[in-house]
Scaffold this motif. Structure first.
Motif, PDB file in Angstrom:
ATOM      1  N   MET A   1       0.847  -1.195   0.000  1.00 11.71           N
ATOM      2  CA  MET A   1       0.000   0.000   0.000  1.00 11.71           C
ATOM      3  C   MET A   1       0.886   1.250   0.000  1.00 11.71           C
ATOM      4  N   GLU A   2       0.509   2.188  -0.804  1.00 11.84           N
ATOM      5  CA  GLU A   2       1.254   3.437  -0.905  1.00 11.84           C
ATOM      6  C   GLU A   2       1.039   4.294   0.347  1.00 11.84           C
ATOM      7  N   LEU A   3       2.136   4.842   0.872  1.00  7.50           N
ATOM      8  CA  LEU A   3       2.024   5.737   2.020  1.00  7.50           C
ATOM      9  C   LEU A   3       1.379   7.047   1.574  1.00  7.50           C
ATOM     10  N   LEU A   4       0.578   7.616   2.456  1.00 12.82           N
ATOM     11  CA  LEU A   4      -0.016   8.930   2.189  1.00 12.82           C
ATOM     12  C   LEU A   4       0.532   9.897   3.237  1.00 12.82           C
ATOM     13  N   ILE A   5       1.734  10.383   2.955  1.00 14.53           N
ATOM     14  CA  ILE A   5       2.416  11.310   3.865  1.00 14.53           C
ATOM     15  C   ILE A   5       2.699  12.596   3.098  1.00 14.53           C
ATOM     16  N   VAL A   6       2.206  13.701   3.613  1.00 17.33           N
ATOM     17  CA  VAL A   6       2.462  15.009   3.021  1.00 17.33           C
ATOM     18  C   VAL A   6       3.843  15.459   3.481  1.00 17.33           C
ATOM     19  N   LYS A   7       4.664  15.904   2.550  1.00 15.78           N
ATOM     20  CA  LYS A   7       5.999  16.397   2.890  1.00 15.78           C
ATOM     21  C   LYS A   7       6.199  17.750   2.247  1.00 15.78           C
ATOM     22  N   GLY A   8       6.815  18.637   2.978  1.00 17.53           N
ATOM     23  CA  GLY A   8       7.131  19.954   2.449  1.00 17.53           C
ATOM     24  C   GLY A   8       8.228  20.590   3.273  1.00 17.53           C
ATOM     25  N   ASP A   9       8.911  21.546   2.688  1.00 13.47           N
ATOM     26  CA  ASP A   9       9.909  22.289   3.458  1.00 13.47           C
ATOM     27  C   ASP A   9       9.989  23.711   2.927  1.00 13.47           C
ATOM     28  N   ILE A  10      10.604  24.550   3.737  1.00 19.63           N
ATOM     29  CA  ILE A  10      10.746  25.951   3.352  1.00 19.63           C
ATOM     30  C   ILE A  10      11.942  26.529   4.108  1.00 19.63           C
ATOM     31  N   LEU A  11      12.714  27.356   3.427  1.00 17.78           N
ATOM     32  CA  LEU A  11      13.860  28.026   4.039  1.00 17.78           C
ATOM     33  C   LEU A  11      13.391  29.371   4.586  1.00 17.78           C
ATOM     34  N   ILE A  12      13.680  29.602   5.853  1.00 16.09           N
ATOM     35  CA  ILE A  12      13.173  30.789   6.549  1.00 16.09           C
ATOM     36  C   ILE A  12      14.354  31.658   6.987  1.00 16.09           C
ATOM     37  N   ASP A  13      14.269  32.954   6.717  1.00 18.95           N
ATOM     38  CA  ASP A  13      15.323  33.897   7.120  1.00 18.95           C
ATOM     39  C   ASP A  13      15.133  34.290   8.578  1.00 18.95           C
ATOM     40  N   ALA A  14      15.313  33.311   9.465  1.00 20.72           N
ATOM     41  CA  ALA A  14      15.194  33.530  10.905  1.00 20.72           C
ATOM     42  C   ALA A  14      15.884  32.359  11.605  1.00 20.72           C
ATOM     43  N   SER A  15      16.237  32.559  12.845  1.00 19.38           N
ATOM     44  CA  SER A  15      16.908  31.513  13.622  1.00 19.38           C
ATOM     45  C   SER A  15      15.924  30.408  14.002  1.00 19.38           C
ATOM     46  N   PRO A  16      16.434  29.200  14.298  1.00 20.16           N
ATOM     47  CA  PRO A  16      15.551  28.137  14.764  1.00 20.16           C
ATOM     48  C   PRO A  16      14.749  28.539  16.008  1.00 20.16           C
ATOM     49  N   SER A  17      15.335  29.333  16.882  1.00 18.58           N
ATOM     50  CA  SER A  17      14.607  29.731  18.096  1.00 18.58           C
ATOM     51  C   SER A  17      13.412  30.616  17.763  1.00 18.58           C
ATOM     52  N   LYS A  18      13.531  31.466  16.752  1.00 17.68           N
ATOM     53  CA  LYS A  18      12.389  32.291  16.330  1.00 17.68           C
ATOM     54  C   LYS A  18      11.296  31.431  15.703  1.00 17.68           C
ATOM     55  N   VAL A  19      11.695  30.492  14.833  1.00 17.43           N
ATOM     56  CA  VAL A  19      10.723  29.607  14.199  1.00 17.43           C
ATOM     57  C   VAL A  19      10.031  28.765  15.274  1.00 17.43           C
ATOM     58  N   TRP A  20      10.801  28.327  16.261  1.00 10.57           N
ATOM     59  CA  TRP A  20      10.234  27.526  17.363  1.00 10.57           C
ATOM     60  C   TRP A  20       9.125  28.300  18.072  1.00 10.57           C
ATOM     61  N   GLU A  21       9.345  29.574  18.312  1.00 15.32           N
ATOM     62  CA  GLU A  21       8.330  30.402  18.969  1.00 15.32           C
ATOM     63  C   GLU A  21       7.023  30.417  18.165  1.00 15.32           C
ATOM     64  N   ILE A  22       7.140  30.465  16.851  1.00 10.65           N
ATOM     65  CA  ILE A  22       5.961  30.483  15.982  1.00 10.65           C
ATOM     66  C   ILE A  22       5.206  29.154  16.080  1.00 10.65           C
ATOM     67  N   LEU A  23       5.944  28.068  16.361  1.00  8.31           N
ATOM     68  CA  LEU A  23       5.341  26.739  16.443  1.00  8.31           C
ATOM     69  C   LEU A  23       4.674  26.439  17.789  1.00  8.31           C
ATOM     70  N   ILE A  24       5.080  27.150  18.861  1.00  7.87           N
ATOM     71  CA  ILE A  24       4.578  26.770  20.197  1.00  7.87           C
ATOM     72  C   ILE A  24       3.782  27.850  20.928  1.00  7.87           C
ATOM     73  N   LYS A  25       3.802  29.074  20.464  1.00  8.98           N
ATOM     74  CA  LYS A  25       3.059  30.147  21.137  1.00  8.98           C
ATOM     75  C   LYS A  25       1.680  30.291  20.490  1.00  8.98           C
ATOM     76  N   PRO A  26       0.616  30.106  21.285  1.00 10.14           N
ATOM     77  CA  PRO A  26      -0.745  30.146  20.716  1.00 10.14           C
ATOM     78  C   PRO A  26      -1.064  31.397  19.899  1.00 10.14           C
ATOM     79  N   GLN A  27      -0.511  32.564  20.276  1.00 10.96           N
ATOM     80  CA  GLN A  27      -0.827  33.775  19.510  1.00 10.96           C
ATOM     81  C   GLN A  27      -0.287  33.687  18.083  1.00 10.96           C
ATOM     82  N   TYR A  28       0.756  32.888  17.854  1.00  9.40           N
ATOM     83  CA  TYR A  28       1.267  32.673  16.502  1.00  9.40           C
ATOM     84  C   TYR A  28       0.606  31.446  15.853  1.00  9.40           C
ATOM     85  N   VAL A  29       0.473  30.358  16.626  1.00  5.03           N
ATOM     86  CA  VAL A  29      -0.135  29.131  16.100  1.00  5.03           C
ATOM     87  C   VAL A  29      -1.512  29.434  15.519  1.00  5.03           C
TER      88      VAL A  29
END
Length: 147
Positions: free
Chosen positions: A1-29
């Motif tokens: 059976m074929e896997l149905l997994i969505v994959k994507g990536d993007i290069l962001i002009d910001a540090s991992p710590s800034k991107v992390w904030e966007i992923l975990i702070k409800p006001q950004y999420v």
């Protein structure tokens, strides 16, 4: 059976710590994903859940099952009226961050929806979600004064 997994990536002009904030702070999420109106305004951590009441009486639940700061966020997806009984995390959202100089490569994987009878429907909706979410995450991380 074929896997149905969505994959994507993007290069962001910001540090991992800034991107992390966007992923975990409800006001950004809430800008790149939906959150219930009454969701608490505290950082999401391992064990944090978002519960949606569905029109058919079921629930859609996401739960953070792994959080490695500035590196990896894995969120299990479960819908109570799926016919299939799955283990936690078999279908999930995975966000991985990789430092690349002054930038961050954000890699997203969502699925595997082949585990579901109507997985193709979830897969197609997740393709659209990933495409939109990664653009909003990029915009937020590059423009926010998170610290």
């Amino acid at each position: 059976m074929e896997l149905l997994i969505v994959k994507g990536d993007i290069l962001i002009d910001a540090s991992p710590s800034k991107v992390w904030e966007i992923l975990i702070k409800p006001q950004y999420v809430s800008q790149w994903d939906e959150l219930p109106d009454q969701y608490p305004n505290e950082d999401m951590t391992e064990g944090s859940q978002v519960v949606w009441e569905l029109p058919n009486g079921g629930q859609s639940i996401t739960k953070i099952i792994e959080a490695i700061q500035n590196e990896k966020l894995k969120i299990a997806l479960y819908v109570s009226n799926w016919e299939e009984k799955l283990n936690e995390g078999e279908i999930s959202y995975l966000y991985q961050l990789e430092k690349q100089g002054d930038r961050t490569l954000l890699m997203i994987e969502i699925g595997d929806f082949s585990l579901l009878k109507d997985g193709q429907m979830y897969y197609e909706a997740s393709v659209e979600f990933a495409k939109n979410a990664k653009m909003v995450i990029k915009d937020l991380a590059e423009s926010c004064n998170c610290f």
